[in-house]
Design a protein around this motif. Sequence first.
Motif, mmCIF file in Angstrom:
data_model
loop_
_atom_site.group_PDB
_atom_site.id
_atom_site.type_symbol
_atom_site.label_atom_id
_atom_site.label_comp_id
_atom_site.label_asym_id
_atom_site.label_seq_id
_atom_site.Cartn_x
_atom_site.Cartn_y
_atom_site.Cartn_z
ATOM 1 N N UNK B 198 27.491 -0.139 31.462
ATOM 2 C CA UNK B 198 27.832 1.289 31.492
ATOM 3 C C UNK B 198 28.325 1.776 30.129
ATOM 4 N N UNK B 201 25.964 2.550 27.208
ATOM 5 C CA UNK B 201 25.185 3.788 27.318
ATOM 6 C C UNK B 201 26.063 4.992 26.964
ATOM 7 N N UNK B 202 27.322 4.943 27.399
ATOM 8 C CA UNK B 202 28.229 6.030 27.020
ATOM 9 C C UNK B 202 28.425 6.047 25.507
ATOM 10 N N UNK B 204 26.113 5.357 23.423
ATOM 11 C CA UNK B 204 24.935 6.016 22.844
ATOM 12 C C UNK B 204 25.186 7.521 22.755
ATOM 13 N N UNK B 205 25.853 8.052 23.800
ATOM 14 C CA UNK B 205 26.178 9.473 23.789
ATOM 15 C C UNK B 205 27.153 9.767 22.662
ATOM 16 N N UNK B 206 28.082 8.861 22.464
ATOM 17 C CA UNK B 206 29.103 9.069 21.441
ATOM 18 C C UNK B 206 29.543 7.723 20.873
ATOM 19 N N UNK B 209 33.196 6.455 21.104
ATOM 20 C CA UNK B 209 33.668 6.670 22.470
ATOM 21 C C UNK B 209 35.149 6.344 22.639
#
Lengths: 436, 436
Positions: B198, B201-202, B204-206, B209
């Motif tokens: 999980x 992938x988060x 990848x968004x930021x 993070x």
Amino acid sequence: MLEPFKNHILYNLSFLNNARLLIAISGGVDSVVLTHLCYQLGLDISLAHCNFNLRGKESDGDEEFVVQLADNLDIEAFTESFNTEGYASENKMSIQMAARELRYYWFDELAQQLGFDYILTAHHADDNLETFLINFSRGTGLDGLTGIPEVNNKFVRALLPFSRENVIDYAKANNLIWRVDSSNASTKYLRNKLRHEVIPILKEINPSLLQSYQSTINNLGDATDIVEDHLELFFEDAVESIEDNKMTFNVSEFKKQNNPRAYLFETFKDYGFTEWNDALNLLDAQSGKYILSSTHRLIKHQDSLLLSEIVPGELIEITITDSNQEVETPFGILSFSEVDEIQNNSITAIYVDKALLKFPLLIRQWKVGDVFFPFGMKGKKKVSKYFKDEKLSLLDKESTLLLCSEDNIVWVVNRRADNRFRVTEETEEIIKVELK
Amino acid sequence: MLEPFKNHILYNLSFLNNARLLIAISGGVDSVVLTHLCYQLGLDISLAHCNFNLRGKESDGDEEFVVQLADNLDIEAFTESFNTEGYASENKMSIQMAARELRYYWFDELAQQLGFDYILTAHHADDNLETFLINFSRGTGLDGLTGIPEVNNKFVRALLPFSRENVIDYAKANNLIWRVDSSNASTKYLRNKLRHEVIPILKEINPSLLQSYQSTINNLGDATDIVEDHLELFFEDAVESIEDNKMTFNVSEFKKQNNPRAYLFETFKDYGFTEWNDALNLLDAQSGKYILSSTHRLIKHQDSLLLSEIVPGELIEITITDSNQEVETPFGILSFSEVDEIQNNSITAIYVDKALLKFPLLIRQWKVGDVFFPFGMKGKKKVSKYFKDEKLSLLDKESTLLLCSEDNIVWVVNRRADNRFRVTEETEEIIKVELK
């Protein structure tokens, strides 16, 4: 299959039943289901479709599909074609932001001009959950975690309690056809990743993730309500005055809180500020200190914080006719006074030789070609070079005032005095110039 | 590598420098790094290791490793062996909950008995993020999203600002050795899933993070502070009285809020309640209505809400000597009055034939074998069957009172009257029994 959908509209959103509704339709499964549902219920609907021209023939195909659907149902359809890429580059925003802005603006305009009571969009619970995860990933506050509201002014998300699976089941059960968007736009890619890779794992932790998510956002929404109730009380004490584009706050009301940063955040978050520790430092800073966001400045002035909007390219030009004058500037009051000797030097006050000032003086922003003789340095320096060395942002530069006598800079206000006007042994009368 | 870790302890947690510290150490990389760090800084440390005996020889190996480490560093080590499985089954909790309870209790005891000022644990930013995602997945409120506090009474999470990667880099750079836990316990499995599937992938968004997460939980923590500030004001108005295990709240203070549910949630969430819509209905319910959590009951009584603890197996036996008496029960006042005729029937009041009542009456809970003649029905029914048909929970059953005359049930209080005591044409005197 149809029943829960019908009941939600009939009972929970009963205000839709006697209203004129505009459905925002892309042609995808969500908005096609929403259209079918409202049509089945005999609601008074029209369709609105945006063609963002981002996928060539496919975009045009979507538009044709919507027009055909409206024709089949014998209802009205509005379509509008946008130069989304042009708008995005003109306004320096992402394609996605541009599309959102264009879309909401157009819907709102249509609704106003043609007298629609509500604009329905087809967001569902999975959209909401994905938005939560995106906002969370990017960093957010309570606001970013409470989800899209079901009803927000004219906009109603009539499918919000239902999952994507519910919506697709509905479409299949009713033999609906819809358009599939083959684009790989980055958000789409992102949402697909969340949908297929992240959310299934969270569902392993809790198979009823969507229900739990609903109760989580309800709880967070409740907390938001309490925060708002409290801020209402706080503002009664803390706001000293509100004029157009200018608000004044009492510093001591922030300082007496256990967690002043929390109150600064809630008070000023909507004005683009992000550096909350800098805002916190402002509470104890001397008058004239300020922080900037891309749209606002927040200035410490005596026992107050002044919030004012930055007018882009705002031109400041203030004439000072004589040395007995007090002059208001966007950053405080500039005052002149004759003094007998130089007191403590500070960045908010300079001492100059009165004989060298040629009234009227001028307060203005810097312009290309400005040169001054920084106090304590040998020789001259371009103001632009000085700004660069001091690492000022564009906004800081725009917010810096120059006090000028004829064409000569007397003071880069609150930053650096000019050597040429300094008090020397020959000085007979001293003038103190101060920003309060 | 070492510098940010050292600086954090020296400057941000400077209160640790002259204190006696107990480090909670499992033998894993996190707690080994924490131990090494504190040792390098010359802090006054001892080690405490729990052997939960869940992984046979591996558990013993961990214990030996910690003892050996303490020996190498010439510091004190405390170890304790727990029968975790036994404790879990005795107390009907998960192994994981049991281990947590045993661990924290023992640490606290050690600290108190031996005069340690702080107990250090090795939680880091990734632990915090994983906890956020687990709580979020299960459904939570603001509390569940604000993370583990860095300092909470005696417990200090001294590595909280650092990522797992930082910690492992530290260990490698300092050639540390540590124990790897090979267990596949379900939380471990869960956290691994989050960690490997999980969170990437988060990210990848930021990519940043973890930093964004820190600022998110800071923002949420700030919101929590505002909520608490407001609740303090609210409680001043809403709390009418506090006695041992009993609190009384003013209903109208809840009702005058824009969002009463939010205030109910914040006021009663710590007492195990979860059904907030039922709590909301209680505000307008008649006296005697109540809701139950596993530990507390909340009763509407006139214009108040009464919160009281449920004493497990609490035995209620109240004797009523005559019909002029008012009797206090845990659910309100039971009163008897002679009336001329039957007024409106309601679930909180019954009308009975005085001649049939044999004083002293008894108020008690149900017991196996109880039978009554439900009003409006033919014949008798076991109370247990009646409860089952009404789908009462165990707690509801325990909280239901019976009014008895000799061995006969007169009233299943607030639920159903008994046929045998009803007012008939032969009745000469009517008594109204009411729970207020």
